[in-house]
Motif scaffolding. Structure first.
Motif, short mmCIF file in Angstrom:
data_model
loop_
_atom_site.label_atom_id
_atom_site.label_comp_id
_atom_site.label_asym_id
_atom_site.label_seq_id
_atom_site.Cartn_x
_atom_site.Cartn_y
_atom_site.Cartn_z
N UNK B 53 0.83 -1.21 0.00
CA UNK B 53 0.00 0.00 0.00
C UNK B 53 0.85 1.24 0.00
N UNK B 54 1.86 1.23 0.87
CA UNK B 54 2.76 2.38 0.94
C UNK B 54 3.46 2.57 -0.41
N UNK B 55 3.90 1.44 -0.97
CA UNK B 55 4.63 1.55 -2.22
C UNK B 55 3.76 2.12 -3.33
N UNK B 170 8.36 2.09 -13.53
CA UNK B 170 7.48 1.13 -12.87
C UNK B 170 8.19 0.10 -12.00
N UNK B 171 9.50 0.00 -12.17
CA UNK B 171 10.22 -1.04 -11.43
C UNK B 171 10.57 -0.63 -10.02
N UNK B 172 11.10 -1.56 -9.26
CA UNK B 172 11.44 -1.26 -7.87
C UNK B 172 12.82 -1.82 -7.56
N UNK B 173 13.54 -1.06 -6.77
CA UNK B 173 14.89 -1.44 -6.37
C UNK B 173 14.78 -2.52 -5.30
N UNK B 174 15.47 -3.64 -5.50
CA UNK B 174 15.40 -4.79 -4.61
C UNK B 174 13.94 -5.20 -4.38
N UNK B 179 11.93 2.73 -8.30
CA UNK B 179 12.97 3.63 -8.80
C UNK B 179 12.44 5.05 -8.97
N UNK B 180 11.16 5.15 -9.37
CA UNK B 180 10.62 6.50 -9.59
C UNK B 180 10.61 7.29 -8.29
N UNK B 181 10.44 6.57 -7.17
CA UNK B 181 10.46 7.27 -5.89
C UNK B 181 11.88 7.73 -5.57
#
Lengths: 491, 329
Positions: B53-55, B170-174, B179-181
């Motif tokens: 949710x946070x993400x 759209x991707x996420x680190x680990x 990444x956008x954040x």
């Protein structure tokens, strides 16, 4: 408050703005048939008291009574309905409307208004004229006539005469005399003590938000009024003669040759040297504003040249002038202030003029700012927003901007207008100190007494031309005024 | 007045201690609003109270937050940029078009588009003194027309973005931090540093407060304004590229919905549209609040019309609340 002839009274009125206490406790009594002066150094609380009496702001504590009855003004309209009409320091007129439209907004009797305009020889004033196009002194008269036309019991006049000619001021006084003859009253806020002695009956003196004295003007001297305002005996002005004799001028810092601006400035030439304070005297509207605009790069001349350090320079904007060390303290301090920024940020603004200074804020910013604050003894109680400072402190901030950045030639346009005696003195001694350190200063002033106190030499301007030059030490108010009217000195 | 005889007794208005404290620290009030909204949303949709949710909230907030950074800087100068969303769309389009040449070229091209359009806006506002509302509104219209025409001609190639841009958007680190954040975080650090610690930042606030005073201080005001619009263009382009990466393909409606929220985020965060007052920290909270609000309205499963009305009403209430809280301090 049970005295029958008391029209307006306050008891224990107090007001704070956040952490800043503007009024601690003020008791004031205005009786019918009385012109009452409200005096005090800047920051003493005069403006705040006026705002409360005019219904612009409400008091935190205390009682305001009209005709012996306690009242609570929630809006300016409440105050007007209660019979208190105010003329504020800045004309309360909408610039983009005509005079007639402004009057319609305030629901006043036009016939009555015209009668009062006629009193000031303004019967022919075109009421269809846009307010923004009228000169300040006319607007102040319009504002006054509007207030009087409401037929109030009490008139509050805040620094009304500051923008008026001597002739108009005399008419205001005549009006006030007639006013009090009708059993009404007026409260006058002014820095001109001669006016107080001349026209007022009583004087209430504020200091640090309290009323410290109520004096009958017939029984005191101007000197005593000043003492009451300052709260101590006045230190002597310092020996201007002495310090002037010691001064040695350096190279020519700023020179103008045949400078002209169409309709306003004609063929003006002069030079000011490092270490010299050159005074400029003129009646209202003789082109002095435009001359300062040209010198500071705010406008461009139509002919003639400006030389800095002997080199001809073209100032296409204030940026160019400032880069050459020619800096301006404008007549209206509000145009040179950032009202919502702190004292520190205001003072430091000139440090960021060059593109190369846009990146890091220099390390020595704070010490430089602190030095200026100290040198000017700026009251920093309300330092987070400059708009909360008193007028005198705001003026110091405007001057202080240049102390922080450094300069060679300082152009000062009436820097002491509307500020208290204490601050005036501080500004005089600061200017002398700056000159002693090698600055060249051009000082336009509307107070002739300042010429002898501060300047070395004085130019007199009339009709856009320099008509006379006098040695400041020998100039008298009468010699200056004679020349300023374009008259030859009597042989 | 005549009948009115109210006696003034003591302090007419005595603010509560908590209220005074909040008025001096309005950002705390925004944090409280954010947490409250977050919990309400969690109550409506329990899944929301999770890492996921946070993400999702952050993922939604990132492009909005970057667009709102552009808006904040300009609003501080007393300006505004109504073309940010068209700049974002245009930048994403160009980036997609250049994607066959590699992600680096694509991103660079997109950012240059933003810089170019921002510069034109800036020259219009700063040099020719066109009202910023008019200048950027007109620019937005012109850009829509241009891009509509160009999608058939010069930009007729790829509408798919390069894989790296997709990852960025759209991707996420680990697998957990989008990444956008991270990009948003970088932008935020730079913008906050600029506004608070640089000479340029001082001038941004100063010209919004009183342009004439800045001019008289020996500053070329037009340079400050021009640079602000250039930065706005670059920030809008970055937001557009992230949005393009999130959706994977671009179209002319890519960023359209973000225009008013970008202004609203700054206003809710306490930046005055008249200039001189505010900052980016508040805007970040504004963007987060608007994103949670969006999720909440989605979860409530009411009609689109109701959603829009509630959204508008809450934005109004928040802006009003902030203004009336801080006015008294």
């Amino acid at each position: 408050m049970s005295e029958p002839n008391v029209l307006l009274a306050t008891q224990g009125v107090a007001k704070s703005y956040g952490p800043v206490i503007a009024l601690r406790s003020v008791d004031m009594t205005v009786r019918s048939g009385e012109i009452h002066a409200l005096l005090g150094a800047n920051g003493a609380g005069k403006s705040t008291l006026v705002k409360i009496l005019a219904g612009v702001q409400s008091a935190d504590a205390g009682v305001v009574a009209v005709d012996g009855r306690a009242v609570h003004f929630r809006t300016p309209a409440d105050a007007i309905d209660a019979g208190i009409a105010t003329v504020f320091q800045d004309p309360a007129l909408i610039p983009d409307l005509s005079v007639a439209q402004n009057l319609r907004l305030s629901r006043i009797d036009m016939a009555h208004f015209r009668e009062w305009l006629a009193w000031f020889d303004l019967a022919q004033l075109d009421l269809g004229a846009m307010v923004r196009e009228l000169p300040l002194e006319t607007l102040r008269i319009v504002d006054l006539a509007r207030a009087v036309a409401r037929n109030p019991h009490v008139l509050l006049l805040d620094e009304l005469t500051a923008a008026l000619t001597a002739d108009q001021a005399e008419r205001v006084f005549a009006l006030l005399r007639e006013w009090k003859g009708q059993g009404k009253a007026a409260v006058l806020i002014t820095h001109r003590l001669a006016e107080v002695m001349h026209i007022c009956d009583q004087a209430t003196i504020l200091r640090d938000g309290r009323n410290v004295a109520e004096l009958a003007t017939a029984e005191v001297t101007e000197h005593q009024l000043v003492e009451a305002m300052l709260g101590a005996s006045i230190a002597p002005t310092g020996n201007a003669e002495h310090s002037r004799a010691e001064r040695r001028f350096g190279e020519v810092a700023l020179e103008v040759r045949s400078l002209s601006a169409r309709h306003f400035v004609h063929d003006v030439s002069f030079a000011v040297r490092a270490g010299e304070i050159l005074g400029l005297v003129a009646l209202e509207g003789q082109g002095q504003d435009r001359l300062f605009d040209l010198l500071s790069g705010n406008r461009q001349p139509t002919a003639g040249e400006i030389l800095v350090g002997g080199q001809p320079r073209h100032f296409s904007s204030p940026y160019d002038a400032v880069r050459q060390g020619v800096v301006l303290v404008p007549g209206d301090r509000l145009i040179a202030l950032l009202p919502n920024q702190s004292v520190q940020h205001n003072l430091a603004t000139p440090l960021f003029g060059k593109l190369t200074s846009w990146w890091r804020i220099p390390r020595d910013e704070r010490p430089r700012v602190n030095r200026a604050v100290e040198q000017l003894s700026i009251d920093t109680r309300a330092a987070s927003q400059v708009r909360r400072l008193s007028g005198g402190n705001q003026q110091k901030v405007v001057l202080g901007r240049w102390l922080v950045s450094g300069f060679r030639t300082l152009l000062c346009f009436d820097p002491t207008r509307g500020i208290d005696i204490q601050t005036k003195r501080e500004i005089y001694s600061l200017l002398r100190e700056l000159a002693a350190q090698g600055a060249a200063i051009v000082l336009y002033t509307s107070e002739l007494a300042e010429i002898g106190l501060v300047c070395d030499r004085v130019l007199i301007m009339h009709g856009g031309r320099i008509v006379d030059e006098q040695d400041a030490a020998r100039a008298t108010e009468s010699s200056l005024l004679t020349a300023a009217h374009g008259l030859e000195a009597p042989a | 007045m005549s009948g009115e005889t109210r006696i003034v007794t003591g302090r007419a208005y005595r603010a509560g201690k908590a209220q005074t404290w909040l008025a001096q620290n309005p950002l705390i009030a925004l944090v409280i609003v954010f947490i409250a909204l977050f919990l309400v949303t969690g109550a409506v949709q329990p899944n929301f109270l999770s890492v996921n949710g946070v993400r999702n909230t952050l993922l939604q907030a990132a492009p909005l937050g970057i667009l709102a950074a552009a808006q904040t800087v300009l609003m501080l100068t007393g300006g505004i940029d109504l073309s940010v969303t068209m700049i974002a769309t245009g930048a994403a389009y160009v980036a997609a078009n250049q994607s066959p040449n590699g992600a680096g070229v694509a991103i660079l091209a997109g950012v240059l588009v933003g810089l170019l359009i921002g510069s034109i806006n800036g020259v219009g506002v700063a040099v020719f003194r066109v009202n910023p509302l008019i200048m950027t509104l007109a620019m937005s219209g012109i850009l829509l027309g241009l891009f509509t025409a160009w999608t058939q001609t010069v930009l007729a190639g790829s509408t798919q973005v390069a894989p790296f841009i997709k990852l960025l958007g759209g991707g996420a680190w680990m697998g957990s931090v989008p990444y956008s954040v991270l990009v948003w975080g970088g932008v935020a650090l730079v913008v906050i540093w600029l506004l608070r610690r640089s000479g340029w930042g001082r001038l941004i606030y100063a010209i919004g407060d009183n342009e004439i005073a800045v001019r008289l201080a020996g500053v070329r005001v037009w340079q400050v304004r021009l640079s602000a619009y250039m930065l706005s263009g670059v920030l809008a382009a970055i937001a557009g590229i992230l949005l393009g990466g999130r959706t994977g393909a671009v179209d002319l409606q890519l960023a359209g919905a973000f225009l008013l929220p970008s202004v609203a985020a700054a206003v809710i965060g306490g930046t005055s549209i008249f200039g001189g007052v505010g900052g980016y920290t508040g805007t970040i909270l504004g963007a987060l609040i608007l994103s949670v609000l969006n999720s909440l309205l989605t979860f409530l499963n009411v009609g689109q019309a109701i959603q829009q009305m509630v959204y508008g009403a809450i934005v109004l209430a928040l802006a009003w609340g902030y203004a009336s809280l801080t006015r008294r301090s």
